[in-house]
Design a protein around this motif. Structure first.
Motif: not given
Length: 284
Positions: A20-29, A87-93, A209-215
């Motif tokens: 979920v964290v990855v999916k959330e920040v991929l629009p920005f990086i 990025y192309y699919t979703n977090a659950s899949s 993004l800071w939170f994502a990198l920490f996580y």
């Protein structure tokens, strides 16, 4: 032993949340830049911990190529494919499809380690394959990106299987933490030729993004792998592996709560088939 169980539950939930964290920040990086930053931070910390510890740090020259391959498959290719797939699919899949690594491990172990598959494992592989068809054929995106993303995540599962088989071979001679530290460091270096340097130059590290990198770096990698291998030293691998089933379950829950993803009946059927197939394969 109860403390070990609690730690395994916490780490499995953290690993589930990483999708979920990855999916959330991929629009920005970009996926590759995110993967690089994750392992640059985590491998740096792990190298410091390794050199502060009393663990053996030497790698025989004949094994440097194998350790490099470990880093290439277990870090560079695995997370490039997985993050691009998310990025192309979703977090659950993605959290469900990555479990196909168990199927690939069984097949590769049969080919290279001469481990027998048997009827029970073959049945588990078949059931999981049917589940993959259910999950990847949902395809809510008309241009087919959903299927492409699913395939990329499955390929990352193959990379994880190769990493596991090579790791099993090398761990007969090296400490787990030492081996993974060097693999992570080398895998980080292998990202360098493929980074999006233009984005890196202009990248703004937002609080998200800071939170994502920490996580991803501290919780999922440094803490996660430390707890995982500590748990393996305290209990059987088969018992420890049971807790991995919490990863897709927590990922699906978090994806619904935080990303508003919809779990369709077809997806749930496919997810159950994959998890059931993986369970049979593991027990076989």
């Amino acid at each position: 032993m109860m403390a070990v169980y609690v730690l395994l539950v916490i780490i499995s939930i953290i690993w589930g949340g990483s999708f979920v964290v990855v999916k959330e920040v991929l629009p920005f990086i970009s996926p590759i830049n995110l993967a690089f930053l994750r392992f640059f931070i985590s491998s740096s910390i792990m190298l410091i911990l390794l050199f502060l510890s009393k663990k053996s740090r030497a790698i025989a020259p004949k094994d440097i190529g194998w350790v490099s391959l470990l880093g290439l498959t277990g870090v560079t290719l695995l997370y490039l494919l997985q993050y691009t797939g998310i990025y192309y699919t979703n977090a659950s899949s993605a959290s469900i499809l990555i479990n196909t690594n168990v199927i690939f491990i069984a097949l590769l172990a049969s080919l290279f380690l001469r481990e027998k598959i048997g009827m029970k494992r073959a049945f588990g592989i078949f059931i999981a394959f049917i589940g993959v068809i259910f999950v990847t054929s949902i395809n809510p995106i008309s241009d087919g990106n959903f299927i492409i993303g699913g395939i990329l995540v499955i390929l990352s599962g193959l990379c994880w299987a190769v990493y596991s088989i090579i790791g099993k071979y090398l761990m007969k001679r090296y400490d787990d933490f030492t081996l993974n530290t060097y693999a992570f460091a080398l895998g980080t270096l292998f990202f360098l030729p493929f980074l999006d340097y233009k984005q890196m130059e202009t990248l703004t590290i937002s609080p998200n993004l800071w939170f994502a990198l920490f996580y991803l770096s501290i919780l999922s990698t440094v803490l996660g792998y430390t707890v995982w291998y500590y748990s393996l030293s305290k209990m059987d691998a088969s018992k420890t592996a049971v807790f991995l089933n919490l990863i897709p379950l927590s990922a699906m829950l978090f994806s619904v709560v935080f990303l508003n993803e919809i779990l369709t009946p077809q997806f749930l059927m496919g997810a159950l088939l994959i998890l059931f197939g993986v369970y049979i394969t593991q027990k076989g």
